[in-house]
Design a protein around this motif. Structure first.
Motif, PDB file in Angstrom:
ATOM      1  N   SER A  11      14.486 111.986 -30.846  1.00 23.90           N
ATOM      2  CA  SER A  11      13.122 112.245 -31.046  1.00 23.90           C
ATOM      3  C   SER A  11      12.841 113.092 -32.007  1.00 23.90           C
ATOM      4  O   SER A  11      13.674 114.391 -31.901  1.00 23.90           O
ATOM      5  N   PRO A  87       6.186 108.036 -38.476  1.00 22.98           N
ATOM      6  CA  PRO A  87       6.001 107.228 -37.314  1.00 22.98           C
ATOM      7  C   PRO A  87       6.457 105.815 -37.455  1.00 22.98           C
ATOM      8  O   PRO A  87       6.683 105.077 -36.172  1.00 22.98           O
ATOM      9  N   SER A 122       7.518 111.196 -34.197  1.00 24.91           N
ATOM     10  CA  SER A 122       5.917 111.585 -33.974  1.00 24.91           C
ATOM     11  C   SER A 122       5.289 112.283 -34.917  1.00 24.91           C
ATOM     12  O   SER A 122       5.997 113.005 -35.779  1.00 24.91           O
TER      13      SER A 122
END
Length: 123
Positions: A11, A87, A122
């Motif tokens: 991530s 994203p 993100s």
């Protein structure tokens, strides 16, 4: 039996970078093509980068200029350097290996696939 193992997914925040790896065990001869595909939730698996038997590379328009595919034949490993992540790059990334091919043509229907590595970006 050929085994394909992806790693490197993680991530990250938008604008970040990741490098994915794909190691191939039990590699056979004359299977020169390798590539990266990805599948986002609710979408079809799509090709994003490939190396052909003549060492030429191709990229999906969506990643052109941001991603770079390479391979180390001495380690039977394929890489995908991903920069300027957004994203929209969030997906499960799969490696396709042991793909027969000639010149710039590859028979992806004959690929051996890994289990995938998750990339989440993100905003």
């Amino acid at each position: 039996q050929v085994q394909v193992v992806e790693s490197g997914g993680s991530s990250v925040q938008a604008g970040g970078s990741l490098r994915l790896s794909c190691e191939v065990f039990g590699k056979k001869e004359n299977r020169p093509c390798m590539g990266w595909f990805r599948q986002a939730p609710g979408k079809e698996r799509e090709p994003i980068a490939a190396i052909h038997s003549d060492r030429s590379t191709t990229y999906a328009t969506s990643v052109q200029g941001r991603f770079a595919i390479s391979k180390d034949d001495t380690k039977n490993t394929l890489y995908l350097q991903m920069n300027s992540l957004t994203p929209e790059d969030t997906a499960m990334y799969y490696c396709a290996a042991e793909v027969p091919g000639l010149g710039s043509m590859c028979n992806w229907d004959a690929a051996a696939w890994g289990q995938g590595t998750q990339v989440t970006v993100s905003s």
